[in-house]
Design a protein around this motif. Structure first.
Motif, PDB file in Angstrom:
ATOM      1  N   ILE A  55       0.566  -3.001  -2.049  1.00 61.43           N
ATOM      2  CA  ILE A  55       0.908  -2.211  -1.298  1.00 61.43           C
ATOM      3  C   ILE A  55       2.129  -1.064  -1.382  1.00 61.43           C
ATOM      4  CG2 ILE A  55       2.011  -3.090   1.210  1.00 61.43           C
ATOM      5  CD1 ILE A  55      -0.112  -5.082   1.060  1.00 61.43           C
ATOM      6  N   GLU A 134       4.245   7.467   3.267  1.00 57.33           N
ATOM      7  CA  GLU A 134       3.707   6.148   2.952  1.00 57.33           C
ATOM      8  C   GLU A 134       2.330   6.469   3.140  1.00 57.33           C
ATOM      9  OE1 GLU A 134       2.822   1.992   3.090  1.00 57.33           O
ATOM     10  OE2 GLU A 134       4.458   2.442   2.541  1.00 57.33           O
ATOM     11  N   GLN A 138       0.719   5.180  -0.630  1.00 54.42           N
ATOM     12  CA  GLN A 138      -0.684   4.231  -0.603  1.00 54.42           C
ATOM     13  C   GLN A 138      -1.703   4.924  -1.292  1.00 54.42           C
ATOM     14  OE1 GLN A 138      -0.250   1.118  -0.364  1.00 54.42           O
ATOM     15  NE2 GLN A 138      -2.120   0.882  -1.181  1.00 54.42           N
ATOM     16  N   ALA A 141      -1.589   4.364  -4.833  1.00 57.85           N
ATOM     17  CA  ALA A 141      -1.097   3.697  -6.126  1.00 57.85           C
ATOM     18  C   ALA A 141      -1.606   3.508  -7.550  1.00 57.85           C
ATOM     19  CB  ALA A 141      -1.712   3.144  -4.858  1.00 57.85           C
TER      20      ALA A 141
END
Length: 152
Positions: A55, A134, A138, A141
């Motif tokens: 996360i 964000e 993500q 990742a």
């Protein structure tokens, strides 16, 4: 009687530095970036437990991106975290402001004319931008977790 509107941004030249904290922050940020350019990334893991679970947060990739931005590799800095470019080059601008102020004894001062409505709008825009960052982080990742280790 009409009310005078307060300008949102105002740039003035003043005889004193009202933003010394900005210069100190810029020196610290650029010092950290210079150390990373010279010696590489920190030898300790700076990630929190959520990162290890896959996360990401809006600031993930910021350390590597700041190093790339300080090296002038803006494409790679953007790839890891675009916020780092703003921070590194904003710190350079703050340092240039301080140098100009030290030489001329005149300090550029940018003030924001806050009103309750402006404050709410700015907070809303910043929150939306952080949410978008964000989501972007993500989606990256795999890149941001490369070489950082995982718990899974």
């Amino acid at each position: 009687m009409p009310t005078a509107t307060v300008p949102f941004l105002r740039l003035r030249v003043e005889p004193v530095d009202r933003h010394r904290w900005l210069t100190v922050g810029a020196v610290l940020a650029l010092g950290a970036a210079a150390l990373m350019v010279t010696f590489g990334l920190p030898p300790v893991d700076l990630h929190g437990p959520l990162h290890m679970l896959g996360i990401m947060d809006p600031f993930c990739g910021g350390t590597r991106a700041a190093r790339y931005a300080a090296q002038g590799d803006l494409a790679e800095a953007w790839r890891h975290n675009p916020l780092s470019i703003v921070i590194v080059y904003g710190a350079l601008a703050a340092l240039a402001r301080a140098g100009l102020g030290l030489v001329t004894r005149r300090w550029l001062t940018l003030t924001i004319g806050w009103t309750p409505a402006r404050r709410r709008r700015v907070i809303a825009v910043v929150l939306v931008l952080l949410v978008l960052l964000e989501i972007r982080q993500q989606l990256r990742a795999d890149l941001l977790m490369a070489g950082t280790g995982t718990w899974l």
